[in-house]
Design an enzyme around this catalytic site. Structure first.
Site, PDB file in Angstrom:
ATOM      1  N   LYS A 113      15.189  -2.948   3.228  1.00 16.23           N
ATOM      2  CA  LYS A 113      15.018  -1.619   2.631  1.00 16.23           C
ATOM      3  C   LYS A 113      13.821  -0.960   3.315  1.00 16.23           C
ATOM      4  CE  LYS A 113      13.296   1.140  -0.398  1.00 16.23           C
ATOM      5  NZ  LYS A 113      12.564   2.237   0.207  1.00 16.23           N
ATOM      6  N   GLU A 142      -8.365   1.140  -1.926  1.00 14.60           N
ATOM      7  CA  GLU A 142      -7.770   1.337  -0.610  1.00 14.60           C
ATOM      8  C   GLU A 142      -7.467   2.829  -0.431  1.00 14.60           C
ATOM      9  OE1 GLU A 142      -3.804  -0.374  -0.086  1.00 14.60           O
ATOM     10  OE2 GLU A 142      -4.438  -1.068   1.887  1.00 14.60           O
ATOM     11  N   GLU A 202       2.848  -9.071   0.833  1.00 20.40           N
ATOM     12  CA  GLU A 202       1.759  -8.665   1.728  1.00 20.40           C
ATOM     13  C   GLU A 202       1.313  -7.302   1.231  1.00 20.40           C
ATOM     14  OE1 GLU A 202      -0.234  -6.843   3.962  1.00 20.40           O
ATOM     15  OE2 GLU A 202       1.221  -6.849   5.606  1.00 20.40           O
ATOM     16  N   CYS A 206      -2.863  -1.827   6.432  1.00 19.26           N
ATOM     17  CA  CYS A 206      -3.272  -2.638   5.270  1.00 19.26           C
ATOM     18  C   CYS A 206      -4.569  -3.385   5.549  1.00 19.26           C
ATOM     19  CB  CYS A 206      -2.157  -3.587   4.873  1.00 19.26           C
ATOM     20  SG  CYS A 206      -1.464  -4.461   6.268  1.00 19.26           S
TER      21      CYS A 206
HETATM   22  P1  NDP Z   1       4.826   1.352  -2.029  1.00 19.35           P
HETATM   23  O1  NDP Z   1       4.325  -0.005  -2.370  1.00 19.35           O
HETATM   24  O2  NDP Z   1       5.307   2.216  -3.123  1.00 19.35           O
HETATM   25  O3  NDP Z   1       5.999   1.246  -0.951  1.00 19.35           O
HETATM   26  C1  NDP Z   1       6.337   0.122  -0.172  1.00 19.35           C
HETATM   27  C2  NDP Z   1       7.846  -0.095  -0.156  1.00 19.35           C
HETATM   28  O4  NDP Z   1       8.305  -0.467  -1.453  1.00 19.35           O
HETATM   29  C3  NDP Z   1       8.651   1.152   0.209  1.00 19.35           C
HETATM   30  O5  NDP Z   1       9.825   0.773   0.904  1.00 19.35           O
HETATM   31  C4  NDP Z   1       8.987   1.693  -1.161  1.00 19.35           C
HETATM   32  O6  NDP Z   1      10.078   2.571  -1.156  1.00 19.35           O
HETATM   33  C5  NDP Z   1       9.304   0.431  -1.914  1.00 19.35           C
HETATM   34  N1  NDP Z   1       9.195   0.552  -3.369  1.00 19.35           N
HETATM   35  C6  NDP Z   1       8.602   1.541  -4.093  1.00 19.35           C
HETATM   36  N2  NDP Z   1       8.698   1.281  -5.411  1.00 19.35           N
HETATM   37  C7  NDP Z   1       9.378   0.105  -5.525  1.00 19.35           C
HETATM   38  C8  NDP Z   1       9.780  -0.705  -6.627  1.00 19.35           C
HETATM   39  N3  NDP Z   1       9.489  -0.357  -7.864  1.00 19.35           N
HETATM   40  N4  NDP Z   1      10.441  -1.859  -6.383  1.00 19.35           N
HETATM   41  C9  NDP Z   1      10.717  -2.246  -5.123  1.00 19.35           C
HETATM   42  N5  NDP Z   1      10.372  -1.514  -4.040  1.00 19.35           N
HETATM   43  C10 NDP Z   1       9.693  -0.355  -4.226  1.00 19.35           C
HETATM   44  O7  NDP Z   1       3.708   2.102  -1.230  1.00 19.35           O
HETATM   45  P2  NDP Z   1       3.506   3.696  -1.171  1.00 19.35           P
HETATM   46  O8  NDP Z   1       4.330   4.204  -0.089  1.00 19.35           O
HETATM   47  O9  NDP Z   1       3.677   4.352  -2.486  1.00 19.35           O
HETATM   48  O10 NDP Z   1       1.961   3.772  -0.815  1.00 19.35           O
HETATM   49  C11 NDP Z   1       1.006   3.724  -1.860  1.00 19.35           C
HETATM   50  C12 NDP Z   1      -0.236   3.016  -1.439  1.00 19.35           C
HETATM   51  O11 NDP Z   1       0.104   1.667  -1.150  1.00 19.35           O
HETATM   52  C13 NDP Z   1      -0.869   3.522  -0.160  1.00 19.35           C
HETATM   53  O12 NDP Z   1      -1.734   4.556  -0.381  1.00 19.35           O
HETATM   54  C14 NDP Z   1      -1.570   2.287   0.302  1.00 19.35           C
HETATM   55  O13 NDP Z   1      -2.796   2.194  -0.337  1.00 19.35           O
HETATM   56  C15 NDP Z   1      -0.693   1.154  -0.148  1.00 19.35           C
HETATM   57  N6  NDP Z   1       0.191   0.644   0.921  1.00 19.35           N
HETATM   58  C16 NDP Z   1      -0.102  -0.541   1.491  1.00 19.35           C
HETATM   59  C17 NDP Z   1       0.685  -1.000   2.515  1.00 19.35           C
HETATM   60  C18 NDP Z   1       0.401  -2.279   3.184  1.00 19.35           C
HETATM   61  O14 NDP Z   1       0.795  -2.452   4.339  1.00 19.35           O
HETATM   62  N7  NDP Z   1      -0.208  -3.227   2.532  1.00 19.35           N
HETATM   63  C19 NDP Z   1       1.802  -0.254   3.032  1.00 19.35           C
HETATM   64  C20 NDP Z   1       2.088   0.962   2.326  1.00 19.35           C
HETATM   65  C21 NDP Z   1       1.284   1.371   1.317  1.00 19.35           C
HETATM   66  P3  NDP Z   1       9.774   4.143  -0.947  1.00 19.35           P
HETATM   67  O15 NDP Z   1       9.184   4.282   0.402  1.00 19.35           O
HETATM   68  O16 NDP Z   1      11.089   4.739  -1.017  1.00 19.35           O
HETATM   69  O17 NDP Z   1       8.841   4.538  -2.056  1.00 19.35           O
END
Ligand code: NDP
Length: 486
Positions: A190, A395, A264, A298
């Site tokens: 996904k 973060e 992660e 991250c």
């Molecule tokens: P999310 O954790 O929401 O997104 C990561 C992935 O999970 C995306 O594919 C997202 O889909 C999906 N997702 C969202 N909600 C759910 C759920 N309830 N169950 C399963 N999968 C889900 O990150 P965000 O994009 O909202 O970013 C928010 C914050 O997270 C950032 O500001 C940052 O601080 C942190 N972040 C950290 C990352 C890392 O590498 N550790 C990467 C990205 C974000 P969709 O994109 O459609 O929402």
């Protein structure tokens, strides 16, 4: 001696935009299930937008619960055949995928930049080569699995659901898919809502590689698709990269079910500069640590800890260096800092930066002319930061670095570990013994010495504490996709 005093020539950059006329994008992309692109059951399509221009690039099918159900059924049916292939045959498919990523690397780099806003220089030199390298690396492991897990007999877990974020779309897909497939699992990926395109090009590559149908499915959509995948019976494992909040939700949803999980999650990594470091080199590392990919990393070195005796000197050098960063068109090969990935992410950055100012930290943002359209944030430095400030704790996931100081090695370790996260850290020192002593005292999954954001498919990556658990990369990255039989 400054550069200006050595030469009277003022070097201007000529625009160096990468061409886009070689792209083979179509107007619409379906879901990828059973080796073919197909219509979503609910018929929903949503445009994916270029964050640097706010212009739509293509219409993307969004999966619904029925598509998730079908993808899981297809993956279940395909898994025994995939696992039964001779190990070396599975490896050959991964080699083919790696080679095809290399062959299409220019196109993939441009699409990654268009869809996500990161500078082309990064997608071309980091994301795409590393994605290919991960497939090459795990292709090599496919027939050596028992050596990867200390001479034990192993078998694949079965069907895995993989959810990836928007900061390294193709690279995260490679991190997830390559080890899963090498081990004989089938996978449902996904991609993130704002960056689905390179995952869909990877689906085309799976077709070109003649990967057996159903071994990989790709289901774009929003968080609801991820949530439906997590809750769908018939999965043996979920691998997730993203925010700690969603990671926690997934962990709760899987409680009591026989589904393996690796997470992660986020980080607030300390980049520690000692007074004996090569300071100019350290400044380059600080810049790479926090401004690489607009800080959407991250493991970004977002908490900069500088020894008090060199604090003013490092800040002066860093500020001068920040002034030379080129912010703007991500497709220009000279650009250092591109667009923020989405309006939502820009809003999150702005909120936290405003909190930093309200709480009394001193903000300096580089004066640069930002494009009128798109999502942008100027590289920013905060000084006078206290460990209790939100910008030192949370973060930000943007081009913003918070500077704290320390006097002794013990204080540096104490402050670096003073975080609910534990993903990565950097140490800058000329003293090898000090580096090892500090590294072994840091509670972080990855510790870089005199470098930062250095990735390699042979090295394990993963966190402690609220940064998650499980490792990706290298032989350690095989373990979460295998069951030890005896
Ligand atoms: P999310 O954790 O929401 O997104 C990561 C992935 O999970 C995306 O594919 C997202 O889909 C999906 N997702 C969202 N909600 C759910 C759920 N309830 N169950 C399963 N999968 C889900 O990150 P965000 O994009 O909202 O970013 C928010 C914050 O997270 C950032 O500001 C940052 O601080 C942190 N972040 C950290 C990352 C890392 O590498 N550790 C990467 C990205 C974000 P969709 O994109 O459609 O929402």
């Amino acid at each position: 001696m400054t550069v200006q005093s050595r030469t009277s020539i003022v070097w201007e950059y000529a625009p160096a935009p990468e061409a886009t006329d070689h792209l083979r994008l179509t107007d619409r992309y379906g879901l990828f299930i059973e080796g073919a692109f197909c219509e979503p059951a609910e018929g929903r399509y949503v445009p994916t937008v270029n964050p640097a221009t706010e212009e739509p690039i293509a219409e993307i099918a969004w999966a619904g619960p029925r598509d998730v159900e079908r993808a899981v059924e297809v993956a279940r049916a395909a898994q025994p055949r995939w696992a039964a292939l001779p190990d070396r045959e599975r490896g050959k498919y991964l080699f083919r995928i790696a080679r095809l990523i290399q062959e299409r690397s220019r196109e993939l780099a441009v699409v990654e930049t268009l869809d996500g806003g990161k500078p082309l220089r990064e997608s071309r030199d980091v994301d795409i080569p590393l994605a290919a390298a991960h497939f090459f690396h795990y292709a090599g492991w496919a027939d050596k699995l028992r050596y990867g897990v200390v001479a034990r007999e192993v078998e694949p877990l079965g069907v895995v659901g993989q959810i990836v974020p928007w900061n390294f779309p193709l690279l995260m897909a490679a991190w997830k898919l390559a080890p899963a497939l090498a081990c004989g699992n089938t996978a449902i990926l996904k991609p993130a809502e704002t960056t689905p395109l390179t995952a869909l090009l990877l689906a085309e590559i799976c077709q070109e590689a003649e990967l057996p149908d159903g071994v990989v499915s790709i289901l774009p959509g929003d968080g609801a698709v991820g949530a439906a995948l997590v809750r769908r019976p018939g999965l043996d494992k979920i691998a997730f990269t993203g925010s700690t909040a969603v990671g926690r939700e997934i962990q709760t949803a899987l409680a009591g079910r026989e589904v393996e999980l690796t997470l992660e999650l986020g980080g607030k990594s300390a980049n520690v500069v000692f007074e004996d470091a090569a300071l100019d080199q350290a400044v380059e590392g600080i810049v790479n640590g926090i401004f690489f990919n607009q800080g959407h990393v991250c493991c970004a070195g977002s908490r900069l800890l500088i020894q008090e005796s060199v604090l003013d000197e490092v800040i002066a050098k860093l500020w001068a260096r920040m002034g030379r960063l080129r912010v703007g068109d991500p497709l220009d090969k000279n650009t250092d800092v591109g667009a923020i990935n989405s309006a939502e992410q820009l809003q999150r950055i702005e909120t936290l930066v405003a909190a930093g100012e309200d709480e009394g930290a001193v903000r300096r943002s580089v004066a640069c002319s930002l494009p009128e359209r798109g999502y942008w944030f100027a590289p920013t430095l905060f000084t006078d930061v206290s460990p209790a400030h939100r910008i030192a704790i949370e973060e930000i996931f943007g081009p913003v670095v918070s500077v704290l100081s320390f006097r002794t090695q013990a204080e540096a370790i104490e402050k670096a570990n003073n975080s609910r996260y534990g993903l990565a850290a950097g140490i800058w020192t000329d003293k090898g013994a000090k580096a090892f002593e500090v590294a072994s005292a840091l509670r972080a999954g990855v510790v870089w010495q005199n470098t930062y954001n250095h990735f390699d498919p042979t090295a394990a990556f993963g966190g402690y504490k609220e940064s998650g658990f499980g490792r990706e990369g290298g032989p350690a990255g095989l373990r979460p996709y295998l069951r030890v039989v005896r």
